[in-house]
Design a protein around this motif. Structure first.
Motif, PDB file in Angstrom:
ATOM      1  N   PHE A 285     -16.171  46.248  12.718  1.00 16.92           N
ATOM      2  CA  PHE A 285     -16.152  46.642  14.124  1.00 16.92           C
ATOM      3  C   PHE A 285     -17.557  46.525  14.688  1.00 16.92           C
ATOM      4  O   PHE A 285     -18.520  46.971  14.048  1.00 16.92           O
ATOM      5  CB  PHE A 285     -15.674  48.094  14.241  1.00 16.92           C
ATOM      6  N   PRO A 286     -17.771  45.992  15.906  1.00 20.39           N
ATOM      7  CA  PRO A 286     -16.754  45.310  16.714  1.00 20.39           C
ATOM      8  C   PRO A 286     -16.849  43.796  16.596  1.00 20.39           C
ATOM      9  O   PRO A 286     -16.359  43.072  17.452  1.00 20.39           O
ATOM     10  CB  PRO A 286     -17.149  45.736  18.136  1.00 20.39           C
ATOM     11  N   LEU A 287     -17.491  43.301  15.537  1.00 22.87           N
ATOM     12  CA  LEU A 287     -17.806  41.870  15.447  1.00 22.87           C
ATOM     13  C   LEU A 287     -16.654  41.077  14.859  1.00 22.87           C
ATOM     14  O   LEU A 287     -16.792  40.449  13.804  1.00 22.87           O
ATOM     15  CB  LEU A 287     -19.086  41.684  14.627  1.00 22.87           C
ATOM     16  N   GLN A 288     -15.517  41.098  15.509  1.00 17.87           N
ATOM     17  CA  GLN A 288     -14.347  40.365  15.029  1.00 17.87           C
ATOM     18  C   GLN A 288     -14.310  38.984  15.676  1.00 17.87           C
ATOM     19  O   GLN A 288     -13.610  38.743  16.646  1.00 17.87           O
ATOM     20  CB  GLN A 288     -13.082  41.171  15.299  1.00 17.87           C
ATOM     21  N   ARG A 289     -15.116  38.083  15.117  1.00 21.06           N
ATOM     22  CA  ARG A 289     -15.228  36.721  15.615  1.00 21.06           C
ATOM     23  C   ARG A 289     -14.603  35.775  14.608  1.00 21.06           C
ATOM     24  O   ARG A 289     -14.772  35.929  13.400  1.00 21.06           O
ATOM     25  CB  ARG A 289     -16.692  36.344  15.823  1.00 21.06           C
ATOM     26  N   PHE A 290     -13.894  34.769  15.116  1.00 19.06           N
ATOM     27  CA  PHE A 290     -13.166  33.866  14.226  1.00 19.06           C
ATOM     28  C   PHE A 290     -13.304  32.430  14.709  1.00 19.06           C
ATOM     29  O   PHE A 290     -13.327  32.160  15.910  1.00 19.06           O
ATOM     30  CB  PHE A 290     -11.675  34.230  14.177  1.00 19.06           C
ATOM     31  N   ARG A 291     -13.359  31.522  13.764  1.00 21.59           N
ATOM     32  CA  ARG A 291     -13.148  30.117  14.067  1.00 21.59           C
ATOM     33  C   ARG A 291     -11.638  29.869  14.056  1.00 21.59           C
ATOM     34  O   ARG A 291     -10.878  30.630  13.461  1.00 21.59           O
ATOM     35  CB  ARG A 291     -13.847  29.247  13.030  1.00 21.59           C
ATOM     36  N   LEU A 292     -11.222  28.806  14.715  1.00 20.09           N
ATOM     37  CA  LEU A 292      -9.784  28.562  14.827  1.00 20.09           C
ATOM     38  C   LEU A 292      -9.136  28.415  13.455  1.00 20.09           C
ATOM     39  O   LEU A 292      -8.012  28.886  13.239  1.00 20.09           O
ATOM     40  CB  LEU A 292      -9.530  27.306  15.664  1.00 20.09           C
ATOM     41  N   GLN A 293      -9.836  27.804  12.497  1.00 22.93           N
ATOM     42  CA  GLN A 293      -9.244  27.641  11.174  1.00 22.93           C
ATOM     43  C   GLN A 293      -9.085  28.974  10.444  1.00 22.93           C
ATOM     44  O   GLN A 293      -8.313  29.080   9.498  1.00 22.93           O
ATOM     45  CB  GLN A 293     -10.063  26.668  10.319  1.00 22.93           C
TER      46      GLN A 293
ATOM     47  N   THR B 149      -1.238  25.044  29.146  1.00 22.63           N
ATOM     48  CA  THR B 149      -2.333  24.120  28.839  1.00 22.63           C
ATOM     49  C   THR B 149      -3.680  24.825  28.707  1.00 22.63           C
ATOM     50  O   THR B 149      -4.391  24.611  27.707  1.00 22.63           O
ATOM     51  CB  THR B 149      -2.397  23.000  29.882  1.00 22.63           C
ATOM     52  N   PRO B 150      -4.111  25.669  29.666  1.00 25.17           N
ATOM     53  CA  PRO B 150      -5.411  26.335  29.465  1.00 25.17           C
ATOM     54  C   PRO B 150      -5.434  27.271  28.268  1.00 25.17           C
ATOM     55  O   PRO B 150      -6.488  27.472  27.657  1.00 25.17           O
ATOM     56  CB  PRO B 150      -5.632  27.095  30.779  1.00 25.17           C
ATOM     57  N   HIS B 151      -4.284  27.855  27.917  1.00 24.01           N
ATOM     58  CA  HIS B 151      -4.213  28.694  26.712  1.00 24.01           C
ATOM     59  C   HIS B 151      -4.571  27.858  25.484  1.00 24.01           C
ATOM     60  O   HIS B 151      -5.437  28.257  24.674  1.00 24.01           O
ATOM     61  CB  HIS B 151      -2.797  29.265  26.589  1.00 24.01           C
ATOM     62  N   TRP B 152      -3.948  26.700  25.326  1.00 22.71           N
ATOM     63  CA  TRP B 152      -4.206  25.866  24.168  1.00 22.71           C
ATOM     64  C   TRP B 152      -5.577  25.207  24.238  1.00 22.71           C
ATOM     65  O   TRP B 152      -6.270  25.067  23.222  1.00 22.71           O
ATOM     66  CB  TRP B 152      -3.090  24.828  24.007  1.00 22.71           C
ATOM     67  N   GLN B 153      -5.992  24.794  25.447  1.00 21.57           N
ATOM     68  CA  GLN B 153      -7.342  24.255  25.588  1.00 21.57           C
ATOM     69  C   GLN B 153      -8.386  25.266  25.121  1.00 21.57           C
ATOM     70  O   GLN B 153      -9.369  24.903  24.464  1.00 21.57           O
ATOM     71  CB  GLN B 153      -7.606  23.891  27.047  1.00 21.57           C
ATOM     72  N   SER B 154      -8.165  26.532  25.455  1.00 19.23           N
ATOM     73  CA  SER B 154      -9.135  27.566  25.097  1.00 19.23           C
ATOM     74  C   SER B 154      -9.364  27.610  23.599  1.00 19.23           C
ATOM     75  O   SER B 154     -10.510  27.679  23.120  1.00 19.23           O
ATOM     76  CB  SER B 154      -8.662  28.932  25.610  1.00 19.23           C
ATOM     77  N   PHE B 155      -8.286  27.580  22.834  1.00 15.44           N
ATOM     78  CA  PHE B 155      -8.421  27.651  21.382  1.00 15.44           C
ATOM     79  C   PHE B 155      -8.932  26.337  20.797  1.00 15.44           C
ATOM     80  O   PHE B 155      -9.778  26.338  19.892  1.00 15.44           O
ATOM     81  CB  PHE B 155      -7.090  28.032  20.742  1.00 15.44           C
ATOM     82  N   LEU B 156      -8.420  25.209  21.278  1.00 10.99           N
ATOM     83  CA  LEU B 156      -8.796  23.924  20.700  1.00 10.99           C
ATOM     84  C   LEU B 156     -10.237  23.539  21.014  1.00 10.99           C
ATOM     85  O   LEU B 156     -10.863  22.796  20.246  1.00 10.99           O
ATOM     86  CB  LEU B 156      -7.845  22.830  21.207  1.00 10.99           C
ATOM     87  N   ARG B 157     -10.784  24.041  22.110  1.00  5.87           N
ATOM     88  CA  ARG B 157     -12.120  23.620  22.546  1.00  5.87           C
ATOM     89  C   ARG B 157     -13.213  24.653  22.259  1.00  5.87           C
ATOM     90  O   ARG B 157     -14.386  24.372  22.486  1.00  5.87           O
ATOM     91  CB  ARG B 157     -12.093  23.284  24.045  1.00  5.87           C
ATOM     92  N   CYS B 158     -12.829  25.842  21.801  1.00  5.29           N
ATOM     93  CA  CYS B 158     -13.846  26.870  21.588  1.00  5.29           C
ATOM     94  C   CYS B 158     -14.578  26.660  20.265  1.00  5.29           C
ATOM     95  O   CYS B 158     -14.066  26.018  19.344  1.00  5.29           O
ATOM     96  CB  CYS B 158     -13.210  28.261  21.610  1.00  5.29           C
ATOM     97  N   ARG B 159     -15.787  27.216  20.189  1.00  7.82           N
ATOM     98  CA  ARG B 159     -16.524  27.241  18.928  1.00  7.82           C
ATOM     99  C   ARG B 159     -15.985  28.366  18.056  1.00  7.82           C
ATOM    100  O   ARG B 159     -15.714  28.182  16.866  1.00  7.82           O
ATOM    101  CB  ARG B 159     -18.011  27.421  19.203  1.00  7.82           C
ATOM    102  N   GLN B 160     -15.833  29.539  18.629  1.00  4.54           N
ATOM    103  CA  GLN B 160     -15.153  30.647  17.979  1.00  4.54           C
ATOM    104  C   GLN B 160     -14.683  31.606  19.064  1.00  4.54           C
ATOM    105  O   GLN B 160     -15.111  31.533  20.214  1.00  4.54           O
ATOM    106  CB  GLN B 160     -16.040  31.354  16.962  1.00  4.54           C
ATOM    107  N   PHE B 161     -13.754  32.500  18.694  1.00  7.61           N
ATOM    108  CA  PHE B 161     -13.196  33.452  19.652  1.00  7.61           C
ATOM    109  C   PHE B 161     -13.178  34.832  19.016  1.00  7.61           C
ATOM    110  O   PHE B 161     -13.226  34.982  17.791  1.00  7.61           O
ATOM    111  CB  PHE B 161     -11.787  33.031  20.099  1.00  7.61           C
TER     112      PHE B 161
END
Length: 321
Positions: free
Chosen positions: A153-161, A200-212
């Protein structure tokens, strides 16, 4: 309350919901954050412009108001709003939804910044106009937020994989807080559709981000009402939904260029089949006269989509005749 060091731009497409905007004004008047309300009026006829002009807000809240030249739908309004947003944190907010009292307290702790391009959070889904705190979500989102991977907590950062299943969450535009730089750099845009424009923006967000980031630890931060009565888009049965099949093909084309496409395709396939099952099932069950014809058209379009798709259709139990 500690001073919030961040500024926020809330992009609000408005169409004949002056009452909803007034509710937002009352909420933001009590917050201490630096806020820009980007209100894009999609040719309302109910006094929306007058309600905005009459709003009395403290100095930390400013309104950027634009009225569309013609009614273009929520996609066009949100796209214009992106160009007008000036603060470092950006969120899409519907006129008829409402943020939780703790929203800014939580977001001060959100792992947004650096390489974290947006954060995903819980919501209240209410089907009763008088109920604000439902502690309910759509089933797919309940399942996602109940799986808590090891993270401090609170650093819950993830790469898409790390968490590809995040892409299968419901494609709402208002359950994410973005870095403005990411929205601009990744060119996140809503397609010119009247239905399903938020996929489309939902999927773009995940596919184009570095991490979320994922706020597993936080309470629901917004109430979204899906009241069965009335003419909401979620109840619409007809031609406007047919565009979603071509839009999903565009999403798949981008997904196939992603380095992790092999792991992501099954998630995409499950997302599509959940949507198709709803369209030819519960949606048409309550669709009234003509719904059976549209049920058949949606089913045929889904079959054509799977025939052309490189994603493997999830195995489904035989449907009742």
């Amino acid at each position: 309350m500690a001073q919030d060091p961040f500024g926020y731009s809330f992009i609000i497409p408005a169409y004949n919901d002056a009452a909803g905007l007034q509710r937002h004004f009352a909420y933001f008047a009590a917050c201490g954050a630096r806020v820009q309300l980007v209100i894009v009026d999609d040719c309302s006829q109910d006094g929306t412009e007058a309600a905005v002009a009459a709003a009395e807000l403290p100095e930390n809240i400013r309104i950027t108001y634009r009225r569309m030249a013609e009614n273009g739908g929520p996609a066009a309004a949100r796209n214009l709003g992106i160009t007008l947003a000036g603060e470092e944190r950006v969120m899409f907010l519907d006129a008829d939804d409402l943020l939780a009292p703790c929203f800014f307290d939580v977001m001060r702790l959100a792992p947004l910044g650096g390489e974290t391009d947006f954060v995903l959070f819980k919501y209240h889904l209410s089907r009763d106009a008088g109920q604000r705190f439902s502690y309910d979500m759509h089933p797919v989102d309940r399942r996602f937020f109940s799986r808590r991977p090891e993270a401090s907590f609170p650093l819950q950062r993830f790469r898409l994989q790390d968490r590809p299943e995040a892409m299968a969450t419901v494609n709402f535009p208002w359950n994410k807080l973005y870095s403005r730089g990411f929205l601009q750099r990744a060119d996140i845009r809503f397609p010119d559709l009247r239905m399903h424009e938020d996929i489309t923006p939902h999927w773009q967000s995940f596919l184009r981000c570095r991490q979320f980031g994922v706020l597993d630890w936080a309470p629901p931060l917004i109430t979204h009402w899906e009241v069965p009565q009335g003419g909401r888009a979620t109840q619409y049965v007809g031609e406007k939904r047919m565009d979603v099949f071509a839009e999903l093909a565009n999403v798949e084309a981008e997904l196939l260029t992603h380095a992790g496409a092999g792991r992501l395709l099954p998630v995409f396939a499950g997302f599509c089949e959940d949507l198709f099952t709803w369209m030819r099932g519960r949606l048409c069950d309550g669709g009234g006269a003509g719904a059976e014809r549209w049920r058949r058209k949606y089913a045929a379009a889904a079959a054509a989509f799977w025939a052309a798709s490189e994603a493997e259709q999830p195995q489904q139990e035989d449907e009742a005749a």
